[in-house]
Design an enzyme around this catalytic site. Sequence first.
Site, short mmCIF file in Angstrom:
data_model
loop_
_atom_site.label_atom_id
_atom_site.label_comp_id
_atom_site.label_asym_id
_atom_site.label_seq_id
_atom_site.Cartn_x
_atom_site.Cartn_y
_atom_site.Cartn_z
N GLY A 238 -2.11 0.32 -3.83
CA GLY A 238 -2.12 0.30 -2.36
C GLY A 238 -2.49 -1.05 -1.78
O GLY A 238 -2.57 -2.06 -2.49
N PHE A 239 -2.69 -1.04 -0.50
CA PHE A 239 -2.98 -2.27 0.26
C PHE A 239 -4.24 -2.97 -0.27
O PHE A 239 -4.19 -4.11 -0.77
CB PHE A 239 -3.11 -1.86 1.74
CG PHE A 239 -3.82 -2.82 2.65
CD1 PHE A 239 -3.58 -4.19 2.60
CD2 PHE A 239 -4.72 -2.34 3.60
CE1 PHE A 239 -4.23 -5.07 3.47
CE2 PHE A 239 -5.37 -3.20 4.47
CZ PHE A 239 -5.14 -4.57 4.39
N ILE A 240 -5.38 -2.30 -0.19
CA ILE A 240 -6.62 -2.95 -0.65
C ILE A 240 -6.62 -3.04 -2.17
O ILE A 240 -6.99 -4.07 -2.76
CB ILE A 240 -7.86 -2.18 -0.14
CG1 ILE A 240 -7.86 -2.10 1.39
CG2 ILE A 240 -9.15 -2.84 -0.65
CD1 ILE A 240 -8.95 -1.22 2.00
N TYR B 64 -9.56 13.39 8.61
CA TYR B 64 -9.72 12.24 7.71
C TYR B 64 -11.20 11.85 7.62
O TYR B 64 -11.75 11.69 6.53
CB TYR B 64 -8.89 11.07 8.23
CG TYR B 64 -9.15 9.75 7.52
CD1 TYR B 64 -8.79 9.57 6.18
CD2 TYR B 64 -9.77 8.68 8.17
CE1 TYR B 64 -9.04 8.37 5.52
CE2 TYR B 64 -10.01 7.49 7.53
CZ TYR B 64 -9.64 7.34 6.20
OH TYR B 64 -9.89 6.15 5.54
N LYS C 255 -13.81 12.00 4.39
CA LYS C 255 -14.48 10.80 3.89
C LYS C 255 -16.00 10.99 3.89
O LYS C 255 -16.69 10.52 2.99
CB LYS C 255 -14.10 9.60 4.77
CG LYS C 255 -12.70 9.10 4.49
CD LYS C 255 -12.72 8.31 3.19
CE LYS C 255 -11.38 7.96 2.67
NZ LYS C 255 -11.42 7.29 1.37
N1 LIG Z 1 -7.16 0.15 5.34
C1 LIG Z 1 -8.19 0.45 6.11
O1 LIG Z 1 -8.30 0.00 7.25
C2 LIG Z 1 -9.28 1.35 5.59
C3 LIG Z 1 -10.40 1.57 6.42
C4 LIG Z 1 -11.40 2.41 5.95
C5 LIG Z 1 -11.29 2.99 4.72
N2 LIG Z 1 -10.20 2.76 3.95
C6 LIG Z 1 -10.13 3.40 2.64
O2 LIG Z 1 -9.82 2.41 1.67
C7 LIG Z 1 -9.03 2.99 0.64
C8 LIG Z 1 -7.74 2.20 0.45
O3 LIG Z 1 -7.03 2.18 1.67
P1 LIG Z 1 -5.63 1.45 1.83
O4 LIG Z 1 -5.51 1.06 3.25
O5 LIG Z 1 -5.47 0.44 0.74
O6 LIG Z 1 -4.64 2.67 1.59
P2 LIG Z 1 -3.30 2.76 0.74
O7 LIG Z 1 -2.64 4.02 1.17
O8 LIG Z 1 -2.52 1.50 0.84
O9 LIG Z 1 -3.83 2.91 -0.75
C9 LIG Z 1 -4.18 4.15 -1.30
C10 LIG Z 1 -3.51 4.26 -2.66
O10 LIG Z 1 -3.91 5.52 -3.22
C11 LIG Z 1 -2.77 6.09 -3.86
N3 LIG Z 1 -2.96 7.55 -3.90
C12 LIG Z 1 -2.85 8.43 -2.87
N4 LIG Z 1 -3.09 9.67 -3.31
C13 LIG Z 1 -3.37 9.58 -4.64
C14 LIG Z 1 -3.67 10.52 -5.66
N5 LIG Z 1 -3.74 11.83 -5.38
N6 LIG Z 1 -3.87 10.08 -6.93
C15 LIG Z 1 -3.77 8.74 -7.22
N7 LIG Z 1 -3.47 7.81 -6.29
C16 LIG Z 1 -3.27 8.22 -5.02
C17 LIG Z 1 -1.59 5.69 -2.99
O11 LIG Z 1 -0.36 5.75 -3.71
C18 LIG Z 1 -1.98 4.27 -2.58
O12 LIG Z 1 -1.45 3.33 -3.49
C19 LIG Z 1 -8.80 4.44 1.04
O13 LIG Z 1 -9.77 5.23 0.42
C20 LIG Z 1 -9.02 4.43 2.53
O14 LIG Z 1 -9.41 5.68 3.01
C21 LIG Z 1 -9.19 1.95 4.35
#
Ligand SMILES: NC(=O)c1ccc[n+]([C@@H]2O[C@H](COP(=O)([O-])OP(=O)(O)OC[C@H]3O[C@@H](n4cnc5c(N)ncnc54)[C@H](O)[C@@H]3O)[C@@H](O)[C@H]2O)c1
Length: 344
Positions: free
Chosen positions: A10-12, A147, A151
């Site tokens: 994913g993104f992060i 959501y 969390k």
């Molecule tokens: N981006 C933000 O602004 C933000 C803010 C607060 C918290 N977060 C948290 O940070 C984390 C990463 O966020 P992100 O923006 O990179 O999201 P993202 O959707 O880009 O990354 C999440 C990854 O998890 C994978 N995934 C989803 N369901 C899955 C499963 N059942 N089994 C295995 N892999 C699975 C997806 O394919 C994806 O690659 C998440 O937990 C999100 O809740 C993000």
Amino acid sequence: MKVIITGAAGFIGSNLTERLLNEDHEVIGIDNFDDYYSGKSLFLEQSMAHPNFSLIHGDILNLQLLKETMKGADVVIHLAAQAGVRISVKDPLKSHMVNTVGTLNVLMASLDGGVKRVINSSSSSVYGNIDDRSVTEEDLVIPVSPYATSKLAAEIYCRQFYELYGLDTVSLRYFTVYGPRQRPDMAIRIFTESILNGLPPKIYGDGEQSRDFTYVDDVVAAICSAMSAPELKGVPINISGGKPITINRLVSELQAICGRTDLDPIYFPPQPGDVNHTWGDPTLAIKLLNWKARTGIREGLRNYVEWYVNNEERRTILSSDISSTHSATSMSISNPLDDLLIYK
Ligand SMILES: NC(=O)c1ccc[n+]([C@@H]2O[C@H](COP(=O)([O-])OP(=O)(O)OC[C@H]3O[C@@H](n4cnc5c(N)ncnc54)[C@H](O)[C@@H]3O)[C@@H](O)[C@H]2O)c1
């Protein structure tokens, strides 16, 4: 260190994977390439070529797979989730299953495998609607979306696993993360796309709601600090820039960067589940992680727009009908053997 990253594609996760490989860690990524949005497989292109990286195409709802993967790891960085408030309003059961049950699985497998620390990804959304002031980890948490609830429940499990079983955990509460590879459902990506296509940006609400935007490299740095910090005892920690801006100001910054100040925004009613303000006090992160955000909003937005313009093939696409294709009721927990496809 031997590090497991859930949600590595994913993104992060993909930004973090690159940094940890550059620092000579052994990294095992787990991702099910969930189809909430498509195109993320290219994010791991560079990491796949690295000898210290392997990727498991698997689901965090598969406890057996997690147990096999996590045996003997030093740190688990848990990022896999159904991220996003709006999708959670449409399909709360999926958010609950992936975010809460999935985190419980990660904790159980980590305990079972003798992992030394689990770094959980939480969110500023757990605070709910706050006045226009900064929040500390001592403040009340009143989630206003499925959501945020999922969390918060995951955070509570993390704390309990420390208190009941001695597994060292920490929940990093990220405040709206942005930067290269940003998810396609996020405001900065949507505004950038509209403005560069010559379309007026659409703002939900009056635009005076604010967000404490935090640049992805700073978030990755916070995770790295959490890997080596002294015992963290299950606490939540704000990972925030601490300098919120309104959505109206965000849009005008993006318009200036893109050279399209002529495009007046169009305003729509606010979206259910969205909070008014986010503003995190980063004092605890400074104290426990020796971490502080370094990237100012103008610099971060410029980097993002530059990445967006130069990476057409890496722009991810949101699934067109998220409500029908993501019903948790149709989710199945896959066969452990199907999941054990290790790509190297
Ligand atoms: N981006 C933000 O602004 C933000 C803010 C607060 C918290 N977060 C948290 O940070 C984390 C990463 O966020 P992100 O923006 O990179 O999201 P993202 O959707 O880009 O990354 C999440 C990854 O998890 C994978 N995934 C989803 N369901 C899955 C499963 N059942 N089994 C295995 N892999 C699975 C997806 O394919 C994806 O690659 C998440 O937990 C999100 O809740 C993000």
